[in-house]
Design an enzyme around this catalytic site. Structure first.
Site, PDB file in Angstrom:
ATOM      1  N   SER A  95       0.846  -1.184   0.000  1.00  9.19           N
ATOM      2  CA  SER A  95       0.000   0.000   0.000  1.00  9.19           C
ATOM      3  C   SER A  95       0.889   1.244   0.000  1.00  9.19           C
ATOM      4  O   SER A  95       1.715   1.394  -0.898  1.00  9.19           O
ATOM      5  CB  SER A  95      -0.958  -0.061   1.194  1.00  9.19           C
ATOM      6  OG  SER A  95      -2.027   0.833   1.042  1.00  9.19           O
ATOM      7  N   HIS A 229      -7.646  -5.852  -0.027  1.00  6.55           N
ATOM      8  CA  HIS A 229      -6.465  -4.996   0.068  1.00  6.55           C
ATOM      9  C   HIS A 229      -5.412  -5.591   1.002  1.00  6.55           C
ATOM     10  O   HIS A 229      -4.209  -5.480   0.742  1.00  6.55           O
ATOM     11  CB  HIS A 229      -6.875  -3.603   0.558  1.00  6.55           C
ATOM     12  CG  HIS A 229      -5.758  -2.616   0.518  1.00  6.55           C
ATOM     13  ND1 HIS A 229      -5.146  -2.228  -0.662  1.00  6.55           N
ATOM     14  CD2 HIS A 229      -5.136  -1.927   1.506  1.00  6.55           C
ATOM     15  CE1 HIS A 229      -4.195  -1.347  -0.394  1.00  6.55           C
ATOM     16  NE2 HIS A 229      -4.160  -1.152   0.909  1.00  6.55           N
TER      17      HIS A 229
END
Length: 257
Positions: A95, A229
């Site tokens: 991320s 994610h």
């Protein structure tokens, strides 16, 4: 600031009295700390030394000033990593950490003459596919906390404790400021092999490796795994088995083995 402030050993070089074949440095997500990677050495080949980066304002660095601009972050992380380049150096970023790792690889090459052996970008779109500048960092604390909880990181459960929340929010706000204002400058492709990892249900990051490939003049591999994610929380064994194989294969080729 010395590199010891930035580096958190996950499996040090002298653990088994052996010289590592390669080093893997992990860069966490927004609000993340080295503890996110604490179990990774259990799944990583013993020949790979593992470290995590500790950003300021968290973990053992609560009193250090937060960094809110990508150029400053990449410059300081690169300075901490340059001394590790006596062995093949791999960067893994998830991320926000993927963006920091990408920019750090550039600084290592341009300012330190160190070319990483590989760059693994996880859960993050390529620079040319970044969305418009975000505004969550400009809102109140509740907006930041809500966004963190929505993404599902296991360590976000700490935000449910009021006292811990107050400790964690400065780092979170700094990280959101850094990544939401990040706009990469036009640059030549990196001379570094890429591995593009993502959860197949992560709509923002599940882009073909070909999209990332334009940012490297070397090979680009795609590593999709089931999940959203934070797919790597449940898929760490598979992810690290694949990365161990890739890292050791590259090390053997480098040494002519």
């Amino acid at each position: 600031m010395t590199e010891q402030h930035w580096l958190h050993p996950l499996r040090p070089a002298d653990r088994d009295g052996r010289t590592p074949l390669a080093r893997l440095v992990c860069l966490p997500h927004a609000g993340g700390s080295p503890s996110f990677f604490r179990d990774w050495p259990h799944h990583l080949d013993p020949a790979v030394e593992a470290h995590a980066i500790c950003y300021p304002a968290r973990h053992h660095r609560f009193t250090d000033p937060a960094v809110t601009a990508m150029p400053d972050m990449a410059r300081q992380v690169a300075g901490a990593l340059a001394p590790l380049a006596d062995r093949p150096l791999w960067l893994f970023g998830h991320s926000m950490g993927a963006a920091v790792a990408y920019e750090t690889a550039r600084v290592l090459t341009d300012a330190h003459g160190v070319r990483p052996a590989g760059l693994v970008v996880s859960g993050f779109p390529p620079p040319h596919r970044l969305p418009p500048a975000g505004t969550i960092h400009l809102r109140g604390d509740d907006a930041i906390v809500a966004d963190v909880l929505d993404m599902g990181a296991a360590d976000s459960a700490l935000l449910a404790e009021p006292e811990l929340r107050e400790l964690l929010l400065p780092a979170l706000r700094a990280d959101y400021t850094l990544i939401e204002t990040y706009r990469p400058a036009p640059a030549e492709p990196l001379d570094v092999p890429l591995v593009v990892a993502y959860g197949t249900d992560d709509e923002d990051a599940a882009v073909p490796a070909a999209e990332w490939a334009r940012h490297s003049s070397r090979s680009t591999e795609e590593l999709p795994l089931p999940g959203g994610h934070f797919y790597l929380q449940d898929r760490a064994p598979e992810l690290l088995a694949r990365l161990s194989e890739r890292i050791l294969t590259a090390s053997a080729a480098r040494d002519g083995g």
